[in-house]
Design a protein around this motif. Structure first.
Motif, PDB file in Angstrom:
ATOM      1  N   GLN A   1       0.917  -1.328  -0.146  1.00 44.35           N
ATOM      2  CA  GLN A   1      -0.028   0.042   0.031  1.00 44.35           C
ATOM      3  C   GLN A   1       0.862   1.437   0.036  1.00 44.35           C
ATOM      4  O   GLN A   1       0.613   2.164  -0.737  1.00 44.35           O
ATOM      5  N   ARG A   2       2.064   1.336   0.928  1.00 45.33           N
ATOM      6  CA  ARG A   2       2.556   2.545   0.787  1.00 45.33           C
ATOM      7  C   ARG A   2       3.533   2.596  -0.310  1.00 45.33           C
ATOM      8  O   ARG A   2       3.737   3.862  -0.809  1.00 45.33           O
ATOM      9  N   GLN A   3       4.143   1.447  -0.973  1.00 43.80           N
ATOM     10  CA  GLN A   3       4.925   1.469  -1.932  1.00 43.80           C
ATOM     11  C   GLN A   3       4.097   2.124  -3.237  1.00 43.80           C
ATOM     12  O   GLN A   3       4.678   2.753  -4.125  1.00 43.80           O
ATOM     13  N   ALA A   4       2.706   1.711  -3.350  1.00 46.25           N
ATOM     14  CA  ALA A   4       1.954   2.184  -4.607  1.00 46.25           C
ATOM     15  C   ALA A   4       1.788   3.448  -4.445  1.00 46.25           C
ATOM     16  O   ALA A   4       1.502   4.319  -5.496  1.00 46.25           O
ATOM     17  N   VAL A  12      -5.346   7.360  -5.276  1.00 42.13           N
ATOM     18  CA  VAL A  12      -6.457   7.331  -4.417  1.00 42.13           C
ATOM     19  C   VAL A  12      -6.548   6.041  -3.630  1.00 42.13           C
ATOM     20  O   VAL A  12      -6.636   4.884  -4.538  1.00 42.13           O
ATOM     21  N   LEU A  13      -6.575   5.834  -2.387  1.00 38.81           N
ATOM     22  CA  LEU A  13      -6.693   4.606  -1.788  1.00 38.81           C
ATOM     23  C   LEU A  13      -7.993   4.557  -0.748  1.00 38.81           C
ATOM     24  O   LEU A  13      -8.226   5.518  -0.026  1.00 38.81           O
ATOM     25  N   VAL A  21      -2.380   3.715   7.741  1.00 33.45           N
ATOM     26  CA  VAL A  21      -1.354   3.754   6.329  1.00 33.45           C
ATOM     27  C   VAL A  21      -0.798   5.017   5.900  1.00 33.45           C
ATOM     28  O   VAL A  21       0.485   4.953   5.569  1.00 33.45           O
ATOM     29  N   PHE A  22      -1.529   5.959   5.835  1.00 30.16           N
ATOM     30  CA  PHE A  22      -0.975   7.184   5.302  1.00 30.16           C
ATOM     31  C   PHE A  22      -1.740   8.237   6.362  1.00 30.16           C
ATOM     32  O   PHE A  22      -2.502   9.075   5.940  1.00 30.16           O
ATOM     33  N   PRO A  23      -1.235   8.410   7.522  1.00 31.30           N
ATOM     34  CA  PRO A  23      -1.771   9.500   8.558  1.00 31.30           C
ATOM     35  C   PRO A  23      -1.290  10.799   7.954  1.00 31.30           C
ATOM     36  O   PRO A  23      -2.001  11.821   8.356  1.00 31.30           O
ATOM     37  N   ASP A  24      -0.422  10.859   7.032  1.00 34.35           N
ATOM     38  CA  ASP A  24       0.079  12.103   6.516  1.00 34.35           C
ATOM     39  C   ASP A  24      -0.587  12.467   5.031  1.00 34.35           C
ATOM     40  O   ASP A  24      -0.200  13.300   4.383  1.00 34.35           O
ATOM     41  N   ALA A  25      -1.654  11.745   4.755  1.00 32.94           N
ATOM     42  CA  ALA A  25      -2.264  11.881   3.261  1.00 32.94           C
ATOM     43  C   ALA A  25      -2.745  13.326   3.298  1.00 32.94           C
ATOM     44  O   ALA A  25      -3.096  13.952   4.456  1.00 32.94           O
ATOM     45  N   GLU A  26      -2.734  14.090   2.186  1.00 29.01           N
ATOM     46  CA  GLU A  26      -2.889  15.503   1.920  1.00 29.01           C
ATOM     47  C   GLU A  26      -4.475  15.631   1.972  1.00 29.01           C
ATOM     48  O   GLU A  26      -4.929  16.656   2.630  1.00 29.01           O
ATOM     49  N   VAL A  47      -6.153  -3.848  16.356  1.00 29.62           N
ATOM     50  CA  VAL A  47      -5.092  -3.117  15.505  1.00 29.62           C
ATOM     51  C   VAL A  47      -5.955  -2.411  14.480  1.00 29.62           C
ATOM     52  O   VAL A  47      -6.606  -2.829  13.616  1.00 29.62           O
ATOM     53  N   ALA A  48      -5.339  -1.289  13.938  1.00 30.83           N
ATOM     54  CA  ALA A  48      -5.874  -0.299  13.016  1.00 30.83           C
ATOM     55  C   ALA A  48      -7.422  -0.434  12.634  1.00 30.83           C
ATOM     56  O   ALA A  48      -7.755  -0.754  11.710  1.00 30.83           O
ATOM     57  N   PRO A  49      -8.522   0.059  13.747  1.00 27.77           N
ATOM     58  CA  PRO A  49      -9.732  -0.430  13.641  1.00 27.77           C
ATOM     59  C   PRO A  49     -10.248   0.931  12.674  1.00 27.77           C
ATOM     60  O   PRO A  49      -9.794   1.768  12.492  1.00 27.77           O
ATOM     61  N   LEU A  50     -11.554   0.465  12.058  1.00 27.79           N
ATOM     62  CA  LEU A  50     -12.165   1.610  11.347  1.00 27.79           C
ATOM     63  C   LEU A  50     -12.794   2.646  12.367  1.00 27.79           C
ATOM     64  O   LEU A  50     -13.307   2.521  13.212  1.00 27.79           O
TER      65      LEU A  50
END
Ligand code: DC
Length: 238
Positions: free
Chosen positions: A130-133, A140-141, A150-155, A203-206
């Motif tokens: 996921q991070r590599q992609a 868009v993920l 996965v991307f806490p820093d997503a714009e 872990v990583a809940p919704l």
């Protein structure tokens, strides 16, 4: 003397990462697809990866409850998983060269994916892909934990949701269209059970990231939802 001080944020990606999280049936897949096409961005359907782990485990005779062995399956298959888009825009999933796109899109594999996604080893095995992609951005993920883990820093982050009954009705219509015979009541029960499992795992809940924009699609068309989201992306990234 030149200063080494960095003023302002350091640009790490040339293009933004857009995270769309939310519960099953909120319309994430359709909206993510439309948004990615509109922006000319890559699309990563992260749920497909968890579904592939559930599928591969079953094929290898590993029960979904068997955490250590499911985690081993995830590590083993992760490097062989490939997500692509077909000419009609749909997401295709290949496992070691086999197209498993249809096989993973069943209510059974949805339940399996929800179960195996609770294991930390499974989540770690799928994190790299996921991070590599999205290393270069322009992606868009869609998933459950993109904005939080996965991307806490997503714009740009969205949390797309809708009332339970609306989500169940949409899922039910999709399943009927594919020829899967289930009742609306069964679908509603499935959707609720899956939400609860996805929300309650340690872990990583919704959950909605604190900086995610909440979008409720209950009483709105897909077009209206995509418009709103595209406008926000344009605003944030211009
Ligand atoms: O989005 P989907 O229905 O294909 O997801 C199937 C399951 O996978 C979902 O119930 C929970 C899990 N999942 C996850 O834990 N994290 C993600 N980022 C995406 C999906």
């Amino acid at each position: 003397m030149p200063s080494n001080k960095i003023i302002g944020p350091v640009p790490v990606r040339p293009r933004p990462v857009i995270a769309i999280d939310g519960p099953a049936g909120a319309g994430k897949s359709t909206v993510a697809r439309r948004l990615a096409d509109r922006l000319g961005f890559l699309l990563v359907d992260t749920g497909a990866l968890y579904r592939a782990v559930a599928f591969a485990s079953e094929r290898q005779g590993v029960a979904w409850q068997d955490a250590p062995n499911v985690e081993q399956v995830a590590e083993q298959i992760a490097p062989t998983l490939v997500l692509t888009r077909a000419a009609d825009g749909s997401v295709r999933v290949a496992l070691d060269g086999d197209d498993i796109s249809e096989a993973i899109r069943t209510p059974r594999m949805a339940t399996g994916a929800s179960m195996v996604s609770a294991y930390v080893g499974v989540r770690l095995a799928l994190l790299g892909i996921q991070r590599q992609a999205a290393l270069q951005g322009g992606v868009v993920l869609e998933g459950r934990d993109i904005g939080t883990s996965v991307f806490p820093d997503a714009e740009v982050k969205f949390f797309l949701t809708a009332q339970d009954e609306v989500r169940a009705r949409r899922r039910h219509e999709e399943l009927l269209a594919k020829g899967t015979r289930v009742t609306l009541e069964e679908t509603l029960a499935d959707v609720r059970a899956r939400d609860q499992r996805d929300r309650d795992r340690p872990v990583a809940p919704l959950r909605q990231a604190s900086d995610a924009v909440l979008v409720d699609s209950s009483n709105r068309s897909i077009d209206a939802v995509v418009e709103e989201m595209a406008a926000l992306v344009a605003n944030v990234t211009r």
